[in-house]
Design a protein around this motif. Structure first.
Motif, short mmCIF file in Angstrom:
data_model
loop_
_atom_site.label_atom_id
_atom_site.label_comp_id
_atom_site.label_asym_id
_atom_site.label_seq_id
_atom_site.Cartn_x
_atom_site.Cartn_y
_atom_site.Cartn_z
N MET A 1 0.85 -1.18 0.00
CA MET A 1 0.00 0.00 0.00
C MET A 1 0.89 1.24 0.00
SD MET A 1 -3.33 0.53 -0.05
CE MET A 1 -4.14 -0.85 0.77
N LYS A 26 -4.24 7.47 -0.57
CA LYS A 26 -3.85 6.10 -0.26
C LYS A 26 -4.12 5.24 -1.48
CE LYS A 26 -4.14 2.81 3.58
NZ LYS A 26 -4.74 2.58 4.92
N ASP A 28 -3.53 1.57 -3.64
CA ASP A 28 -3.21 0.14 -3.48
C ASP A 28 -2.48 -0.44 -4.69
OD1 ASP A 28 -5.16 -0.05 -5.43
OD2 ASP A 28 -6.52 -1.32 -4.28
N CYS A 81 2.05 2.03 5.19
CA CYS A 81 2.17 2.48 3.79
C CYS A 81 3.60 2.93 3.51
CB CYS A 81 1.23 3.65 3.51
SG CYS A 81 -0.51 3.21 3.42
N SER A 177 6.39 -5.35 4.00
CA SER A 177 5.05 -5.11 4.53
C SER A 177 4.74 -6.08 5.66
CB SER A 177 4.00 -5.28 3.42
OG SER A 177 2.71 -5.26 3.97
#
Length: 455
Positions: A1, A26, A28, A81, A177
């Motif tokens: 993200m 934001k 993806d 993120c 992540s």
């Protein structure tokens, strides 16, 4: 993200600047899933040159929230993120400075689209955001305002992800992540997949790609991987930690991306030495009487083919249809062996080239018309197909008969400018597999839009 952001500041001495506006999208990797946009009262004077540049003045900010009032929202929207910005070092420094004033250490990984663009789109006259996006045909509004610049950076980053053929950005994102390091259930992965056309990448825990595939319904295809009982499927099921995908809209783009990615990345569960996807080809030769003859034969890389086929049957079906469409002689097209006239001559469908009643000049014109239609040798053209969104189209560039690469463009922009087109194109290898994919797709899709490009 990813959290793609832009910040406008007061200007002034290093580390004494304040934020006047912030925009965070934001993202993806496919679409914006959340956003935060706000003016901010910096509680300090704005430099005159900044007012002229951005149009933001102290009166506009008098009732705007102060940074401490929006800090929690910024932390939440950027949680887990990677921060992405054009000149990320500046934006990240400003954010960290503001949080430090509140006694909070703000830490995020960051990516700079300036550095990525220099690596993935070399040779640009300028890498400033405004000039770069204009040269790439990316629409931008509200220049020098946080929302407009951040949205332009989203579109630029989307293009950079397309051009990252080694998938370095995505692999590094998965590797670091925290959510992806957990062992997700197969059902959870399937639930996140869309039912769209594209290319998918199956990753193991360290982000490495172990399998690449293409599908017109990615969700359905991933479900098949996770429910099949064959040995290969079970090995993939045991290793999978994450699945990422690229929407293409166009099946042709998906086929080309899949072929290129497998050759470039060599995933362990794709066949290591992938066999050529075509085995037969259509060739031409001139006989002793001056007539152009056609022949379907096994593909031979040493000879120049008009077009290629996966098997003999598809080749025979093609040449049978071509004989009807262009009124060719069955004998000279290689589908009716005889020393005299062909069957079509007997029923008055052939003009007699088989027994030299029709001149070679007249007959060869129709053969050349067939060759011109199904071969893109020496042509400068763009194949226009579906895009990933309603207002977008894909472009497959052929230059001097050589496949150069693929890209996407907004319908608001014309694509007859070769210089702009080349800047948005992701270069790809002009190998025989790519040529076969394009020619086969052109044969199957009669209404495909072809744009001739003037050099």
């Amino acid at each position: 993200m990813y959290a793609i952001l832009d910040i406008e500041t007061t200007g002034g001495k290093f580390n004494e600047e304040g934020i006047t506006e912030i925009a965070i999208y934001k993202y993806d990797g496919h679409e914006v899933v959340d956003q935060f946009i706000s003016l901010i009262n910096p509680e300090r004077e704005i430099q005159p040159f900044v007012v002229n540049l951005t149009g933001i003045n102290s009166n506009m900010l008098r009732n705007a929230p102060k940074f401490y009032e929006v800090a929690k929202r910024i932390v939440e929207i950027t949680e887990d993120c990677i921060l992405v910005a054009h000149n990320a070092q500046f934006d990240y420094r400003i954010l960290c400075t503001e949080f430090r004033r509140l006694g909070f250490e703000y830490e995020r990984r960051s990516l700079c689209t300036v550095e990525l663009a220099k690596d993935l789109i070399p040779g640009q006259a300028s890498y400033s955001l405004g000039k770069l996006v204009r040269s790439l045909g990316i629409p931008v509004t509200d220049r020098h305002r946080a929302s407009g610049d951040a949205l332009a950076t989203v579109k630029l980053f989307k293009l950079l992800l397309d051009k990252d053929t080694n998938k370095t950005i995505i692999k590094n994102a998965i590797k670091t992540s925290p959510k992806q390091k957990l062992e997700p259930k197969h059902l959870d992965i399937i639930a996140e997949m869309p039912s769209i056309t594209g290319v998918y990448y199956i990753h193991q825990e360290d982000g490495e790609i172990i399998y690449i595939g293409k599908s017109n319904n990615i969700k359905k295809r991933i479900n098949q991987h996770f429910t099949n009982n064959n040995t290969k499927a079970k090995r993939i099921q045991a290793k999978v930690a994450s699945v990422t995908y690229e929407a293409t809209g166009s099946e042709l783009v998906a086929l080309l991306k899949e072929s290129e990615a497998i050759k470039r990345l060599k995933p362990r569960f794709n066949r290591a030495l992938r066999r050529s996807i075509f085995n037969y080809a259509l060739y031409q030769f001139v006989d002793e009487n001056g007539y152009i003859n056609l022949k379907i034969d096994k593909a031979d890389g040493r000879k120049k083919a008009i077009t290629t086929f996966s098997n003999m049957q598809s080749g025979k079906s093609f040449i049978t249809r071509a004989v009807e469409e262009f009124q060719l002689c069955q004998k000279l097209a290689g589908i009716y062996k005889t020393k005299t006239s062909c069957f079509h001559y007997d029923i008055k469908s052939c003009h007699g080239a088989c027994i030299q009643e029709e001149s070679p000049e007249d007959y060869n014109k129709r053969v050349l018309a067939l060759i011109d239609k199904y071969s893109y040798a020496n042509k400068n053209m763009v194949i226009v197909d579906r895009g990933r969104e309603v207002d977008e189209r894909s472009a497959i560039l052929i230059e001097n008969g050589v496949f150069k690469g693929i890209g996407f463009f907004n319908l608001n922009y014309q694509i007859n400018n070769l210089e702009v087109l080349e800047s948005i194109i992701t270069p790809m290898e002009n190998n025989r597999d790519a040529q076969h994919i394009i020619q086969s797709y052109m044969r199957r899709n009669k209404r495909l839009k072809i744009v001739v490009i003037d050099k």
